[in-house]
Design a protein around this motif. Structure first.
Motif, short mmCIF file in Angstrom:
data_model
loop_
_atom_site.label_atom_id
_atom_site.label_comp_id
_atom_site.label_asym_id
_atom_site.label_seq_id
_atom_site.Cartn_x
_atom_site.Cartn_y
_atom_site.Cartn_z
N THR A 22 0.83 -1.21 0.00
CA THR A 22 0.00 0.00 0.00
C THR A 22 0.85 1.25 0.00
O THR A 22 0.59 2.21 -0.75
CB THR A 22 -0.93 0.00 1.23
OG1 THR A 22 -1.79 -1.13 1.18
CG2 THR A 22 -1.76 1.27 1.28
N VAL A 23 1.89 1.26 0.84
CA VAL A 23 2.78 2.43 0.91
C VAL A 23 3.57 2.56 -0.38
O VAL A 23 3.79 3.67 -0.89
CB VAL A 23 3.69 2.34 2.13
CG1 VAL A 23 4.71 3.49 2.12
CG2 VAL A 23 2.88 2.39 3.41
N GLN A 24 4.02 1.45 -0.94
CA GLN A 24 4.72 1.50 -2.22
C GLN A 24 3.86 2.18 -3.28
O GLN A 24 4.31 3.09 -3.97
CB GLN A 24 5.09 0.09 -2.68
CG GLN A 24 6.31 -0.50 -2.04
CD GLN A 24 6.83 -1.71 -2.80
OE1 GLN A 24 6.40 -1.99 -3.93
NE2 GLN A 24 7.75 -2.43 -2.20
N GLN A 25 2.62 1.74 -3.42
CA GLN A 25 1.76 2.30 -4.46
C GLN A 25 1.45 3.76 -4.18
O GLN A 25 1.40 4.59 -5.09
CB GLN A 25 0.46 1.50 -4.57
CG GLN A 25 -0.40 1.89 -5.78
CD GLN A 25 0.31 1.59 -7.09
OE1 GLN A 25 0.76 0.47 -7.33
NE2 GLN A 25 0.43 2.59 -7.95
N ARG A 26 1.24 4.10 -2.90
CA ARG A 26 0.98 5.49 -2.53
C ARG A 26 2.16 6.38 -2.93
O ARG A 26 1.98 7.50 -3.45
CB ARG A 26 0.74 5.58 -1.02
CG ARG A 26 0.43 6.97 -0.49
CD ARG A 26 0.31 6.93 1.03
NE ARG A 26 -0.75 6.02 1.44
CZ ARG A 26 -0.75 5.32 2.58
NH1 ARG A 26 0.28 5.42 3.42
NH2 ARG A 26 -1.74 4.52 2.87
N THR A 27 3.36 5.87 -2.71
CA THR A 27 4.55 6.63 -3.05
C THR A 27 4.68 6.80 -4.56
O THR A 27 4.98 7.90 -5.05
CB THR A 27 5.80 5.94 -2.48
OG1 THR A 27 5.65 5.76 -1.07
CG2 THR A 27 7.05 6.75 -2.75
N VAL A 28 4.46 5.73 -5.29
CA VAL A 28 4.52 5.79 -6.76
C VAL A 28 3.52 6.82 -7.29
O VAL A 28 3.86 7.68 -8.12
CB VAL A 28 4.25 4.41 -7.36
CG1 VAL A 28 3.96 4.50 -8.86
CG2 VAL A 28 5.42 3.46 -7.12
N ASP A 29 2.30 6.76 -6.82
CA ASP A 29 1.26 7.68 -7.31
C ASP A 29 1.57 9.13 -6.91
O ASP A 29 1.34 10.06 -7.70
CB ASP A 29 -0.11 7.27 -6.76
CG ASP A 29 -0.60 5.95 -7.33
OD1 ASP A 29 -0.08 5.53 -8.38
OD2 ASP A 29 -1.49 5.33 -6.71
#
Length: 331
Positions: free
Chosen positions: A164-171
């Motif tokens: 979840t944090v990975q995707q949040r960071t990417v976005d």
């Protein structure tokens, strides 16, 4: 990659340079070539040692610049103070304090800073912000406060381990890139001896995120008693393969979107990274035109005289020996 604040040290300069099927990116850094008098080469912006004001008897950047010629520094760390509120170390005011003074000094010397978000310890913005838009806004506060030209996202520990944090960071980084044309985004992550975990790289590629350098931290990865220079370049080859597979780049494109962020001297896990190992990494970077060549940290680039390990390397050296090696990088 582990980097503790008072104890473990690490930094993930996750410079996520990805651009599906794009033309070959520009060569690493600027400020290469010869000095105005046509003599000595000046180090590129790719060389920006980590400088940390939280502990470790922080050196005056003017002292390091005068001794080595390095004028760019990666300033650690921007964390969260409460809910999605960026502050230095999550406790020092974003502007007006010692970190502001460091930025002013570096710029007065003709260089610039790359604030680093994250690290191994502390409350990360990437985790405390609840959405990509909030995280992007937190990044933007820092970018705007200092008129930044580059940022480093050092995604480690629990922040890296969370999809979840990975995707949040990417976005969030996609939004930041869109809102700040020309801003360089570096992503720093840990690695094993054969290369890094590929989950974030694949997530970024599938989301269409492009950054300016994926940087690995080749230390604290079981290298006690081994040649850390060779292990570092071996890990970098693993990074190259991961980026090629995710983005479809050529070898040359891939190398120019990569970085190495080492640790000088004795690492948290007892590995020994020597000045000679830095020369091995320098030669590799020079051969392949890496986008980033840095290390943790300028604070530690001094011999020990009874002080704590956060303010010295733990090996026999003269002041700034490690910085001088990377200062020879010409991009």
């Amino acid at each position: 990659m582990p980097r503790s604040l008072p104890t473990a040290v690490s930094f993930a300069a996750l410079s996520l340079a990805t651009g599906l099927l794009s033309a070959p990116p520009a060569q690493a850094g600027t400020g290469t070539g010869t000095s105005p008098d046509g003599t000595a080469p000046s180090p590129p912006t790719a060389v920006a040692p980590y400088l940390y004001n939280g502990w470790g008897s922080p050196p005056n950047p003017t002292t390091v610049t005068n001794a080595t010629g390095v004028t760019y520094f990666t300033l650690a760390f921007v964390l969260s103070n409460g809910y999605c509120n960026p502050q230095w170390d999550g406790s020092r005011a974003l502007t007006g304090g010692v970190d502001q003074q460091t930025i002013n000094t570096v710029r007065a010397n003709g260089g610039d800073v790359v604030p680093s978000f994250g690290g191994w310890s502390g409350n990360k913005l990437e985790s405390s912000c609840s959405s990509a838009s909030e995280l992007a806004a937190a990044y933007q506060r820092v970018i705007t406060a200092f008129g930044l030209k580059a940022i480093d996202i050092d995604l480690e520990a629990d922040a890296y381990d969370s999809p979840t944090v990975q995707q949040r960071t990417v976005d969030a980084l996609k939004a930041v890139k869109n809102n700040n044309p020309g801003l360089k985004v570096y992503v720093t992550i840990g690695t094993g001896q054969s290369g890094p975990d590929t989950s974030l790289i694949k997530r970024a590629a599938s989301s269409g995120l492009t950054v300016d350098a994926w940087t690995i931290m080749p230390f604290n990865f079981g290298g006690v008693g081994q040649n850390m220079g060779n292990l570092s370049t071996q890990a970098a080859e693993g990074l190259k393969d991961a980026l090629k597979n995710a983005y479809g780049y050529s070898d040359d494109q891939t190398y120019r979107l990569m970085g190495i962020s080492s640790m000088n001297g004795i690492t948290d896990q007892g590995e020994t990274v020597t000045v000679a190992d830095f020369r091995t990494m320098l030669a590799y970077a020079q051969q392949h035109h890496l986008a980033r060549l840095t290390f943790w940290s300028a604070n530690r680039d001094r011999p020990c005289t009874g002080g704590p390990a956060d303010s010295c390397s733990g090996v026999s050296q003269s002041d700034w020996d490690y910085t001088r090696v990377f200062a020879a990088y010409t991009g």
